[in-house]
Design a protein around this motif. Structure first.
Motif, PDB file in Angstrom:
ATOM      1  N   ALA A   1      35.859  60.288  51.480  1.00  0.00           N
ATOM      2  CA  ALA A   1      35.599  58.889  50.536  1.00  0.00           C
ATOM      3  C   ALA A   1      34.409  58.798  49.181  1.00  0.00           C
ATOM      4  CB  ALA A   1      34.875  58.593  51.550  1.00  0.00           C
ATOM      5  N   SER A   2      34.257  60.831  49.374  1.00  0.00           N
ATOM      6  CA  SER A   2      33.416  60.391  48.579  1.00  0.00           C
ATOM      7  C   SER A   2      33.701  61.230  46.858  1.00  0.00           C
ATOM      8  CB  SER A   2      32.908  62.124  48.873  1.00  0.00           C
ATOM      9  OG  SER A   2      31.852  62.107  50.080  1.00  0.00           O
ATOM     10  N   CYS A   3      35.153  61.101  47.084  1.00  0.00           N
ATOM     11  CA  CYS A   3      35.647  61.146  45.623  1.00  0.00           C
ATOM     12  C   CYS A   3      35.747  60.498  44.555  1.00  0.00           C
ATOM     13  CB  CYS A   3      37.655  61.443  45.836  1.00  0.00           C
ATOM     14  SG  CYS A   3      38.233  63.058  46.325  1.00  0.00           S
ATOM     15  N   HIS A   4      35.685  60.375  43.813  1.00  0.00           N
ATOM     16  CA  HIS A   4      35.029  59.238  42.247  1.00  0.00           C
ATOM     17  C   HIS A   4      36.903  59.296  41.650  1.00  0.00           C
ATOM     18  CE1 HIS A   4      34.598  63.153  40.594  1.00  0.00           C
ATOM     19  NE2 HIS A   4      34.851  63.313  39.563  1.00  0.00           N
ATOM     20  N   TYR A   5      36.128  58.169  41.168  1.00  0.00           N
ATOM     21  CA  TYR A   5      36.828  57.775  40.018  1.00  0.00           C
ATOM     22  C   TYR A   5      36.808  57.884  38.147  1.00  0.00           C
ATOM     23  CZ  TYR A   5      39.054  54.016  43.393  1.00  0.00           C
ATOM     24  OH  TYR A   5      39.666  53.454  44.609  1.00  0.00           O
ATOM     25  N   ILE A   6      37.808  58.488  37.871  1.00  0.00           N
ATOM     26  CA  ILE A   6      38.209  58.898  36.530  1.00  0.00           C
ATOM     27  C   ILE A   6      38.533  57.627  35.595  1.00  0.00           C
ATOM     28  CG2 ILE A   6      37.768  61.305  37.644  1.00  0.00           C
ATOM     29  CD1 ILE A   6      40.967  61.320  36.034  1.00  0.00           C
ATOM     30  N   ASN A   7      37.908  57.910  34.498  1.00  0.00           N
ATOM     31  CA  ASN A   7      38.560  57.091  33.198  1.00  0.00           C
ATOM     32  C   ASN A   7      40.136  58.217  32.726  1.00  0.00           C
ATOM     33  OD1 ASN A   7      40.013  55.902  31.244  1.00  0.00           O
ATOM     34  ND2 ASN A   7      37.432  54.971  30.267  1.00  0.00           N
ATOM     35  N   VAL A   8      41.105  57.616  32.355  1.00  0.00           N
ATOM     36  CA  VAL A   8      42.265  58.884  32.538  1.00  0.00           C
ATOM     37  C   VAL A   8      42.687  58.424  30.817  1.00  0.00           C
ATOM     38  CG1 VAL A   8      43.387  58.301  34.959  1.00  0.00           C
ATOM     39  CG2 VAL A   8      43.603  56.187  33.274  1.00  0.00           C
ATOM     40  N   LYS A   9      41.880  57.511  30.754  1.00  0.00           N
ATOM     41  CA  LYS A   9      42.062  57.296  28.337  1.00  0.00           C
ATOM     42  C   LYS A   9      42.328  58.237  27.561  1.00  0.00           C
ATOM     43  CE  LYS A   9      42.550  52.852  28.477  1.00  0.00           C
ATOM     44  NZ  LYS A   9      42.050  52.030  29.618  1.00  0.00           N
ATOM     45  N   GLY A  10      43.395  59.012  27.552  1.00  0.00           N
ATOM     46  CA  GLY A  10      43.144  60.218  26.516  1.00  0.00           C
ATOM     47  C   GLY A  10      43.571  61.278  26.968  1.00  0.00           C
TER      48      GLY A  10
END
Length: 335
Positions: free
Chosen positions: A282-291
């Motif tokens: 639950a401590s993971c974080h989301y990332i922006n996959v653009k690029g």
């Protein structure tokens, strides 16, 4: 002869790991034996569940099979619920029912014979119970820590192959589909619902590939066609050692999301079933996959979401995962 010697070496290695240790059968290669020298653990967390040998095995190979983890009674309940879904006797919200590409042009009959997989069963109380089984979460915590999110759910009903080889699943890495990190705090869990071997399309893994990076994926150019979202790695080395996981009902494999794996054709007349959930801290974080090499996947997923009435302007890959993620233990933090 070389293959026979490799198989003997593998059985010797696994024999030293004792009860509850991973069991697999090698074909073109072997797994790394559990190392005995001191090492820094990267992929597992300190706990009193895994033996030292099991931790080292996962660290080196990226997977671990625990024998007889899920009871026959539970598996039967999951099977009954799956059949009800196929017959449309129950209609859980958000569930995705998938058909093999080879059956898309045939008339749909409400039967398990028409369904190759269901995904996103987080709103089905009976099937989602699999994701909360204490004996599974006990092991999941060894990889994610105490705060655990169930991120993705599947029940696979691999159909008999018609000769076009569409029942196989190309070699891939699951991290391709996940817009959250770090990858080391994510684990896939896959339970055999019956005896599974090479004849009915067992899992095949490439030991140690979890130590690499996320590879470029695309749909393989298979003559018989390929199923939706069955992306495959484009640049893996053909001579990589492979291990085929021969599993009995209730056996459960835990594996890293960067581990390269797939499954072969189902050469039998029966449907091969397995139930699965991917978990993350639950401590993971989301990332922006653009690029990134996940951007094309995001565009494809958004198009699929559009079919269900969610417009492309309203949704991203991150939004989809946030929507279907469920807390199963501890506290929801970032995901």
């Amino acid at each position: 002869m070389q293959q026979t010697r490799a198989a003997r070496r593998l059985r010797t290695v696994l024999g030293h790991l004792g009860a509850g240790a991973p069991v697999a059968y090698s074909t073109s290669g072997t797994v790394s034996p559990a190392r005995v020298q001191p090492q820094q653990f990267q992929y597992t967390l300190d706990n009193d569940v895994l033996t030292l040998e099991q931790r080292k095995f996962y660290e080196d190979n990226g997977f671990l099979v625990i024998k007889n983890l899920v009871s026959d009674a539970d598996i039967q309940r999951f099977r009954v619920e799956f059949e009800k879904i196929c017959r449309k006797e129950v209609k859980p919200p958000e569930i995705m029912i998938m058909r093999d590409v080879n059956s898309l042009n045939s008339e749909y009959i409400a039967s398990e014979k028409m369904v190759s997989k269901i995904q996103n069963f987080q709103e089905d109380q009976e099937l989602f119970r699999y994701c909360t089984l204490p004996q599974i979460l006990k092991y999941v915590e060894c990889f994610t820590g105490p705060n655990i999110m169930a991120m993705h759910t599947m029940l696979i009903n691999k159909p008999p192959d018609t000769g076009k080889k569409t029942s196989r699943h190309p070699l891939h890495q699951d991290l391709l589909y996940f817009p959250f990190r770090p990858s080391d705090r994510i684990v896939g869990v896959w339970t055999a619902m019956e005896h599974i071997n090479r004849n009915n399309g067992c899992l095949v893994v490439l030991p140690g590939t979890h130590k690499g990076s996320l590879r470029p994926h695309d749909y393989p150019q298979w003559e018989g066609g390929v199923n939706l979202m069955f992306h495959g790695i484009q640049d893996y080395e053909e001579d990589n050692a492979r291990v085929h996981l021969i599993m009995e009902k209730g056996d459960t494999v835990f594996f890293h999301p960067l581990l390269i794996h797939g499954s072969g054709m189902n050469r039998t007349q029966g449907f091969r079933k397995a139930i699965s959930c991917h978990y993350a801290s639950a401590s993971c974080h989301y990332i922006n996959v653009k690029g990134t090499n996940q951007e094309a996947l995001e565009k494809e997923v958004v198009k699929i979401a559009d079919r269900f009435g969610v417009t492309a302007d309203d949704v991203s890959l991150k939004d989809i995962w946030k929507f279907k993620a469920r807390l199963v233990k501890g506290e929801r933090i970032s995901l």
